[in-house]
Structure formats: C-alpha cells, structure tokens
Design a protein around this motif. Structure first.
Motif, PDB file in Angstrom:
ATOM      1  N   ASN A  93       0.828  -1.205   0.000  1.00  7.07           N
ATOM      2  CA  ASN A  93       0.000   0.000   0.000  1.00  7.07           C
ATOM      3  C   ASN A  93       0.866   1.260   0.000  1.00  7.07           C
ATOM      4  OD1 ASN A  93      -1.377   2.294   1.623  1.00  7.07           O
ATOM      5  ND2 ASN A  93      -3.071   1.019   0.883  1.00  7.07           N
ATOM      6  N   LEU A  94       1.920   1.272   0.819  1.00  8.47           N
ATOM      7  CA  LEU A  94       2.806   2.437   0.860  1.00  8.47           C
ATOM      8  C   LEU A  94       3.519   2.660  -0.474  1.00  8.47           C
ATOM      9  CD1 LEU A  94       4.324   1.926   4.418  1.00  8.47           C
ATOM     10  CD2 LEU A  94       2.880   3.849   3.699  1.00  8.47           C
TER      11      LEU A  94
ATOM     12  N   VAL B  43       7.144   6.428  -4.473  1.00 10.45           N
ATOM     13  CA  VAL B  43       7.802   5.861  -3.299  1.00 10.45           C
ATOM     14  C   VAL B  43       8.810   4.823  -3.772  1.00 10.45           C
ATOM     15  CG1 VAL B  43       7.490   4.512  -1.182  1.00 10.45           C
ATOM     16  CG2 VAL B  43       5.830   6.282  -1.796  1.00 10.45           C
ATOM     17  N   GLN B  44      10.070   4.998  -3.376  1.00 11.34           N
ATOM     18  CA  GLN B  44      11.116   4.056  -3.759  1.00 11.34           C
ATOM     19  C   GLN B  44      11.125   2.832  -2.861  1.00 11.34           C
ATOM     20  OE1 GLN B  44      15.256   5.333  -3.378  1.00 11.34           O
ATOM     21  NE2 GLN B  44      15.627   4.397  -5.377  1.00 11.34           N
ATOM     22  N   GLU B  45      10.939   3.042  -1.560  1.00 12.29           N
ATOM     23  CA  GLU B  45      10.876   1.919  -0.625  1.00 12.29           C
ATOM     24  C   GLU B  45      10.225   2.373   0.671  1.00 12.29           C
ATOM     25  OE1 GLU B  45      14.593   0.548   1.293  1.00 12.29           O
ATOM     26  OE2 GLU B  45      15.585   1.925  -0.077  1.00 12.29           O
ATOM     27  N   ALA B  46       9.845   1.366   1.482  1.00 20.74           N
ATOM     28  CA  ALA B  46       9.173   1.639   2.745  1.00 20.74           C
ATOM     29  C   ALA B  46       9.515   0.547   3.745  1.00 20.74           C
ATOM     30  CB  ALA B  46       7.662   1.716   2.536  1.00 20.74           C
ATOM     31  N   ALA B  47       9.330   0.870   5.018  1.00 13.99           N
ATOM     32  CA  ALA B  47       9.515  -0.107   6.085  1.00 13.99           C
ATOM     33  C   ALA B  47       8.567   0.214   7.220  1.00 13.99           C
ATOM     34  CB  ALA B  47      10.951  -0.096   6.587  1.00 13.99           C
ATOM     35  N   ILE B  48       8.184  -0.815   7.946  1.00 17.23           N
ATOM     36  CA  ILE B  48       7.422  -0.660   9.177  1.00 17.23           C
ATOM     37  C   ILE B  48       8.230  -1.355  10.257  1.00 17.23           C
ATOM     38  CG2 ILE B  48       5.272  -1.131  10.400  1.00 17.23           C
ATOM     39  CD1 ILE B  48       3.861  -1.118   7.671  1.00 17.23           C
TER      40      ILE B  48
END
Length: 143
Positions: free
Chosen positions: A9-10, A18-23
């Motif tokens: 979703n991010l 968005v290149q990348e995401a983390a939680i």
C-alpha cells in the motif's frame, strides 16, 4: 499481523513516487523491522537506529544526524513526539554507491514507525502525506 500488504500500500501511487518503505516495531525491547521493501536499504534499519529515533533526547538528531540502514540522514523537521503530528522529515545523504539524496518521512504510531523513502526528486511533502495517512490508519487499528 501480516505487514507485507501495508508495504504494498505504501509503495502504490500513480505515477509511482515511493522508492521503498519499512514498518518497524518501536516499543521498548521490541524494536525490529516488521516488514520492508525487498532488497531495500530500509530493510537494514537497526535496533540502535530505532532507539535513536524514539529517544526523548532529540539534540543528537540535529547535532549529528540520524542513520537509517547505516545511511546518514539530515533531520529537516522533527515532530515525532508532538501529539498533533508524530513525524520526522529527513534527507538521506548521497553515498559512495548512490550519488542522489532522497526525502524520507518517519511517522510514529502507537507501537511502530512507518518509514517512507521517495524516489529521486520527489518532494518531502508528498512522502509525508503517504506516511501520515498510514499512521492514522494503523492508529485506528491499535498499532
């Protein structure tokens, strides 16, 4: 809880920005990366980096910067512990392998940090909206 769908979703958006995401889990003693973009730098966020982000002593963030996955970042705006905002905007500095700098927003929920890294030349405001929307959603779910 399966977190990979939240990363998907991010990462969504047309055109992609968005290149990348983390939680990451942010509770004391439970600091870890819960999910991240496969192969991305944010998969390497360490426990020490999460603790530094969560620290109530904010002066080191402005004096020496912040690290994410071992990469140095400059803190532009810090409202992580502000009840109205709960975000930090940073700029990832160029590295030996990547001469670009990237806008990143970190948003705090009740138990986690959402980290969103934009693509080259994407302004921080657009990334901030993406992280803040996910923050609001996860807070309604108790995370």
């Amino acid at each position: 809880m399966a977190w990979d769908g939240y990363i998907t979703n991010l990462m969504s958006g047309t055109p992609p920005f968005v290149q990348e995401a983390a939680i990451c889990g942010s509770e004391v003693g439970k600091e870890s990366v819960w999910a991240s973009t496969p192969g991305g730098q944010l998969a390497n966020v360490t426990v020490a980096e999460i603790k530094a982000m969560m620290s109530l002593d904010r002066s080191p963030l402005f004096a020496s910067g912040l690290h994410l996955g071992g990469n140095k970042c400059t803190v532009l705006r810090d409202n992580l512990h502000s009840d109205e905002d709960n975000t930090i905007d940073v700029k990832m500095r160029p590295t030996a392998t990547d001469p670009q700098s990237y806008s990143i927003t970190i948003a705090k929920t009740l138990k986690s940090l959402i980290i969103v890294k934009g693509m080259k030349d994407i302004p921080g405001g657009k990334i901030n909206i993406k992280a803040s929307d996910m923050k609001q959603y996860l807070r309604t779910k108790g995370y």
